[in-house]
Design a protein around this motif. Structure first.
Motif, PDB file in Angstrom:
ATOM      1  N   VAL A  16       0.842  -1.200   0.000  1.00 27.92           N
ATOM      2  CA  VAL A  16       0.000   0.000   0.000  1.00 27.92           C
ATOM      3  C   VAL A  16       0.878   1.250   0.000  1.00 27.92           C
ATOM      4  CG1 VAL A  16      -1.727   1.329   1.258  1.00 27.92           C
ATOM      5  CG2 VAL A  16      -1.937  -1.163   1.108  1.00 27.92           C
ATOM      6  N   VAL A  17       1.918   1.257   0.839  1.00 24.93           N
ATOM      7  CA  VAL A  17       2.831   2.406   0.852  1.00 24.93           C
ATOM      8  C   VAL A  17       3.427   2.620  -0.531  1.00 24.93           C
ATOM      9  CG1 VAL A  17       4.983   3.329   1.788  1.00 24.93           C
ATOM     10  CG2 VAL A  17       3.361   2.176   3.303  1.00 24.93           C
ATOM     11  N   ASP A  18       3.893   1.552  -1.144  1.00 29.68           N
ATOM     12  CA  ASP A  18       4.486   1.659  -2.488  1.00 29.68           C
ATOM     13  C   ASP A  18       3.479   2.201  -3.491  1.00 29.68           C
ATOM     14  OD1 ASP A  18       6.913   0.685  -1.588  1.00 29.68           O
ATOM     15  OD2 ASP A  18       6.545  -1.370  -2.252  1.00 29.68           O
ATOM     16  N   ARG A  19       2.240   1.718  -3.399  1.00 25.44           N
ATOM     17  CA  ARG A  19       1.218   2.149  -4.345  1.00 25.44           C
ATOM     18  C   ARG A  19       0.884   3.629  -4.164  1.00 25.44           C
ATOM     19  NH1 ARG A  19      -0.273   1.586  -9.384  1.00 25.44           N
ATOM     20  NH2 ARG A  19      -2.524   1.832  -9.717  1.00 25.44           N
ATOM     21  N   LEU A  20       0.784   4.067  -2.921  1.00 31.75           N
ATOM     22  CA  LEU A  20       0.526   5.485  -2.667  1.00 31.75           C
ATOM     23  C   LEU A  20       1.624   6.348  -3.278  1.00 31.75           C
ATOM     24  CD1 LEU A  20      -0.661   5.359   1.057  1.00 31.75           C
ATOM     25  CD2 LEU A  20      -2.082   5.866  -0.944  1.00 31.75           C
ATOM     26  N   LEU A  21       2.871   5.944  -3.073  1.00 24.09           N
ATOM     27  CA  LEU A  21       3.992   6.702  -3.638  1.00 24.09           C
ATOM     28  C   LEU A  21       3.936   6.699  -5.163  1.00 24.09           C
ATOM     29  CD1 LEU A  21       6.836   5.427  -1.295  1.00 24.09           C
ATOM     30  CD2 LEU A  21       5.940   7.767  -1.375  1.00 24.09           C
ATOM     31  N   ASP A  22       3.658   5.538  -5.734  1.00 20.62           N
ATOM     32  CA  ASP A  22       3.677   5.408  -7.199  1.00 20.62           C
ATOM     33  C   ASP A  22       2.533   6.163  -7.870  1.00 20.62           C
ATOM     34  OD1 ASP A  22       5.908   3.814  -6.914  1.00 20.62           O
ATOM     35  OD2 ASP A  22       4.837   1.924  -7.179  1.00 20.62           O
ATOM     36  N   THR A  23       1.454   6.428  -7.127  1.00 24.25           N
ATOM     37  CA  THR A  23       0.306   7.128  -7.711  1.00 24.25           C
ATOM     38  C   THR A  23       0.253   8.601  -7.311  1.00 24.25           C
ATOM     39  OG1 THR A  23      -1.086   6.294  -5.895  1.00 24.25           O
ATOM     40  CG2 THR A  23      -1.113   5.066  -7.973  1.00 24.25           C
ATOM     41  N   GLY A  24       1.335   9.105  -6.721  1.00 23.95           N
ATOM     42  CA  GLY A  24       1.454  10.539  -6.541  1.00 23.95           C
ATOM     43  C   GLY A  24       1.241  11.097  -5.164  1.00 23.95           C
ATOM     44  N   THR A  25       0.983  10.256  -4.173  1.00 28.44           N
ATOM     45  CA  THR A  25       0.885  10.788  -2.807  1.00 28.44           C
ATOM     46  C   THR A  25       2.280  11.205  -2.349  1.00 28.44           C
ATOM     47  OG1 THR A  25      -0.990   9.345  -2.271  1.00 28.44           O
ATOM     48  CG2 THR A  25       0.235  10.292  -0.420  1.00 28.44           C
ATOM     49  N   PRO A  26       2.475  12.450  -1.925  1.00 28.96           N
ATOM     50  CA  PRO A  26       3.813  12.879  -1.501  1.00 28.96           C
ATOM     51  C   PRO A  26       4.332  12.026  -0.346  1.00 28.96           C
ATOM     52  CG  PRO A  26       2.356  14.768  -1.783  1.00 28.96           C
ATOM     53  CD  PRO A  26       1.487  13.547  -1.861  1.00 28.96           C
ATOM     54  N   ALA A  27       5.601  11.665  -0.412  1.00 26.75           N
ATOM     55  CA  ALA A  27       6.188  10.835   0.640  1.00 26.75           C
ATOM     56  C   ALA A  27       6.018  11.463   2.009  1.00 26.75           C
ATOM     57  CB  ALA A  27       7.670  10.598   0.343  1.00 26.75           C
ATOM     58  N   GLY A  28       6.096  12.790   2.077  1.00 26.10           N
ATOM     59  CA  GLY A  28       5.966  13.488   3.351  1.00 26.10           C
ATOM     60  C   GLY A  28       4.585  13.405   3.961  1.00 26.10           C
ATOM     61  N   ASP A  29       3.590  12.951   3.169  1.00 26.42           N
ATOM     62  CA  ASP A  29       2.222  12.810   3.679  1.00 26.42           C
ATOM     63  C   ASP A  29       1.946  11.402   4.213  1.00 26.42           C
ATOM     64  OD1 ASP A  29       1.767  15.389   2.961  1.00 26.42           O
ATOM     65  OD2 ASP A  29       0.516  14.928   1.216  1.00 26.42           O
ATOM     66  N   ILE A  30       2.916  10.505   4.073  1.00 25.01           N
ATOM     67  CA  ILE A  30       2.710   9.105   4.450  1.00 25.01           C
ATOM     68  C   ILE A  30       3.493   8.790   5.728  1.00 25.01           C
ATOM     69  CG2 ILE A  30       2.938   6.693   3.724  1.00 25.01           C
ATOM     70  CD1 ILE A  30       2.952   7.722   0.816  1.00 25.01           C
ATOM     71  N   ILE A  31       2.818   8.143   6.668  1.00 22.57           N
ATOM     72  CA  ILE A  31       3.464   7.667   7.893  1.00 22.57           C
ATOM     73  C   ILE A  31       3.321   6.149   7.914  1.00 22.57           C
ATOM     74  CG2 ILE A  31       3.500   7.740  10.415  1.00 22.57           C
ATOM     75  CD1 ILE A  31       2.144  10.512  10.189  1.00 22.57           C
ATOM     76  N   ALA A  32       4.438   5.454   7.782  1.00 22.79           N
ATOM     77  CA  ALA A  32       4.452   3.989   7.778  1.00 22.79           C
ATOM     78  C   ALA A  32       4.838   3.504   9.161  1.00 22.79           C
ATOM     79  CB  ALA A  32       5.431   3.468   6.739  1.00 22.79           C
ATOM     80  N   ALA A 180      -6.926  -0.584  -1.577  1.00 25.81           N
ATOM     81  CA  ALA A 180      -6.769   0.217  -0.357  1.00 25.81           C
ATOM     82  C   ALA A 180      -6.279   1.615  -0.679  1.00 25.81           C
ATOM     83  CB  ALA A 180      -5.805  -0.480   0.603  1.00 25.81           C
ATOM     84  N   ALA A 181      -5.330   1.720  -1.600  1.00 27.13           N
ATOM     85  CA  ALA A 181      -4.806   3.032  -1.973  1.00 27.13           C
ATOM     86  C   ALA A 181      -5.899   3.905  -2.585  1.00 27.13           C
ATOM     87  CB  ALA A 181      -3.640   2.868  -2.953  1.00 27.13           C
ATOM     88  N   VAL A 182      -6.784   3.297  -3.354  1.00 24.86           N
ATOM     89  CA  VAL A 182      -7.878   4.044  -3.967  1.00 24.86           C
ATOM     90  C   VAL A 182      -8.794   4.639  -2.896  1.00 24.86           C
ATOM     91  CG1 VAL A 182     -10.018   3.799  -5.303  1.00 24.86           C
ATOM     92  CG2 VAL A 182      -7.878   2.849  -6.188  1.00 24.86           C
ATOM     93  N   VAL A 183      -9.241   3.824  -1.951  1.00 33.56           N
ATOM     94  CA  VAL A 183     -10.215   4.336  -0.973  1.00 33.56           C
ATOM     95  C   VAL A 183      -9.556   5.254   0.055  1.00 33.56           C
ATOM     96  CG1 VAL A 183     -11.737   2.361  -1.297  1.00 33.56           C
ATOM     97  CG2 VAL A 183     -10.054   2.313   0.553  1.00 33.56           C
ATOM     98  N   LEU A 184      -8.240   5.183   0.188  1.00 35.68           N
ATOM     99  CA  LEU A 184      -7.541   6.118   1.066  1.00 35.68           C
ATOM    100  C   LEU A 184      -7.432   7.508   0.446  1.00 35.68           C
ATOM    101  CD1 LEU A 184      -4.621   3.898   2.412  1.00 35.68           C
ATOM    102  CD2 LEU A 184      -6.317   5.059   3.844  1.00 35.68           C
ATOM    103  N   THR A 185      -7.345   7.560  -0.874  1.00 35.86           N
ATOM    104  CA  THR A 185      -7.022   8.828  -1.529  1.00 35.86           C
ATOM    105  C   THR A 185      -8.175   9.436  -2.317  1.00 35.86           C
ATOM    106  OG1 THR A 185      -6.140   7.613  -3.446  1.00 35.86           O
ATOM    107  CG2 THR A 185      -4.572   8.235  -1.722  1.00 35.86           C
ATOM    108  N   GLN A 186      -9.190   8.655  -2.637  1.00 35.44           N
ATOM    109  CA  GLN A 186     -10.296   9.167  -3.427  1.00 35.44           C
ATOM    110  C   GLN A 186     -11.540   9.318  -2.561  1.00 35.44           C
ATOM    111  OE1 GLN A 186     -10.901   6.803  -6.957  1.00 35.44           O
ATOM    112  NE2 GLN A 186      -8.759   6.950  -7.597  1.00 35.44           N
ATOM    113  N   ASP A 187     -12.385  10.280  -2.899  1.00 34.84           N
ATOM    114  CA  ASP A 187     -13.613  10.509  -2.159  1.00 34.84           C
ATOM    115  C   ASP A 187     -14.739   9.618  -2.687  1.00 34.84           C
ATOM    116  OD1 ASP A 187     -12.435  12.465  -0.551  1.00 34.84           O
ATOM    117  OD2 ASP A 187     -12.867  14.060  -2.007  1.00 34.84           O
ATOM    118  N   GLY A 188     -15.815   9.556  -1.915  1.00 30.35           N
ATOM    119  CA  GLY A 188     -17.004   8.835  -2.353  1.00 30.35           C
ATOM    120  C   GLY A 188     -17.130   7.425  -1.809  1.00 30.35           C
ATOM    121  N   HIS A 189     -16.250   7.038  -0.891  1.00 36.73           N
ATOM    122  CA  HIS A 189     -16.281   5.667  -0.383  1.00 36.73           C
ATOM    123  C   HIS A 189     -16.728   5.568   1.071  1.00 36.73           C
ATOM    124  CE1 HIS A 189     -14.219   4.304  -4.012  1.00 36.73           C
ATOM    125  NE2 HIS A 189     -13.389   5.323  -3.863  1.00 36.73           N
TER     126      HIS A 189
END
Length: 288
Positions: A16-32, A180-189
């Motif tokens: 999930v962390v990798d997917r968030l990074l690969d789809t444009g979520t800034p690394a600084g916004d992610i806490i693993a 998981a990356a989709v529902v974390l970053t997109q609205d409507g879920h």
């Protein structure tokens, strides 16, 4: 937007962390997070913030979640402790004002009778009552649970199980991480519960597919649940885990790991990984 990922030292959380990074979520916004921070060094090297997180420590949970917008609560693995771990995480999320909690549950958690489903069902009920905005991902049985057995199956020419002719809607960890990356970053879920499974197959289908990919016949041998648990123990698995896995096969036989939902391909925007693709990839990449 601050996104906290629990269990990022495990297979699913890391994907999930990798997917968030690969789809444009800034690394600084992610806490693993995870218990062993050393295992998080690869994502830390990509700019991700990392924290040790122990679910038994409510104060630590609240400290890590302070200011977080979204939380992926990857279900913990120790049977008997899961619900209490999840409850403490949900309480901390409520106290910290988390705006969306995504929880990884199991298929048919509300109706399944297998042992693995009970703590997921209790967690879902607690989460719905918590007033924390949520999305529930009822993840299907990992295809990797089967491809990980390929060396042993190849050696002995047989696949053991206790699932009779029940069908399992297996899904790859990568597909589930993408969802998981989709529902974390997109609205409507918000408020949704998704049943996430791929193309269904029986264990006889699995044996036949492995045999076709190997070019040698593989038999499926169906055993009584207790006998299958004993076989797993004989193969080196701890007794408690062996009994849980054998019980899961009994659930599979009852249809508890099957879904006809198209939630997974809809969320990820493509077809889910098939059994054959998973087996072929594992054999091609030398994992079997």
């Amino acid at each position: 937007m601050s996104v906290v990922i629990t269990g990022a030292t495990g297979h699913l959380g890391r994907l999930v962390v990798d997917r968030l990074l690969d789809t444009g979520t800034p690394a600084g916004d992610i806490i693993a997070t995870g218990r062993d921070v050393a295992k998080l060094e690869p994502v830390a090297a990509r700019g991700v913030t990392t924290h040790r997180l122990d679910f038994a420590d409510p104060a630590q949970l609240e400290a890590v979640l302070a200011g977080a917008d979204r939380l992926l609560l990857v279900s913990t693995t120790t049977a008997g402790e899961r619900f209490d771990n999840h409850r403490r995480a949900i309480d901390a999320a409520r106290a910290s004002g988390v705006k969306r909690l995504v929880y990884t549950s199991t298929l048919n958690a509300d109706t399944a009778r297998m042992r693995l489903a009970e703590e997921h069902r209790r967690t879902e009920e607690y989460l719905r009552e918590s007033e924390v905005p949520f999305v529930i991902l009822r993840n299907g049985w990992y295809l990797e649970n089967y491809t990980g057995q390929l060396p042993l199956i190849r050696r002995h020419g047989v696949l053991l199980g206790s699932a009779r002719d029940g069908a399992v809607s297996g899904a790859s960890r990568r597909d589930l991480a993408d969802a998981a990356a989709v529902v974390l970053t997109q609205d409507g879920h918000e408020g949704s519960t998704y049943e996430l499974g791929g193309e269904p197959f029986t264990l006889s289908d699995l044996a036949a597919t492995i045999g076709e990919e190997l070019g040698t016949p593989i038999a499926y041998q169906d055993l009584p649940v207790d006998a299958y648990a004993e076989a797993l123990i004989g193969a080196g698995l701890p007794a408690d885990l062996a009994k849980i896995l054998a019980d899961a096969d009994a659930g599979l036989a009852r249809g508890e790991l099957y879904t006809d939902s198209d939630d997974l391909p809809r969320l990820i925007g493509r077809a889910a990984t098939t059994l054959r693709d998973a087996v072929h990839a594992a054999l091609t990449h030398g994992n079997a």
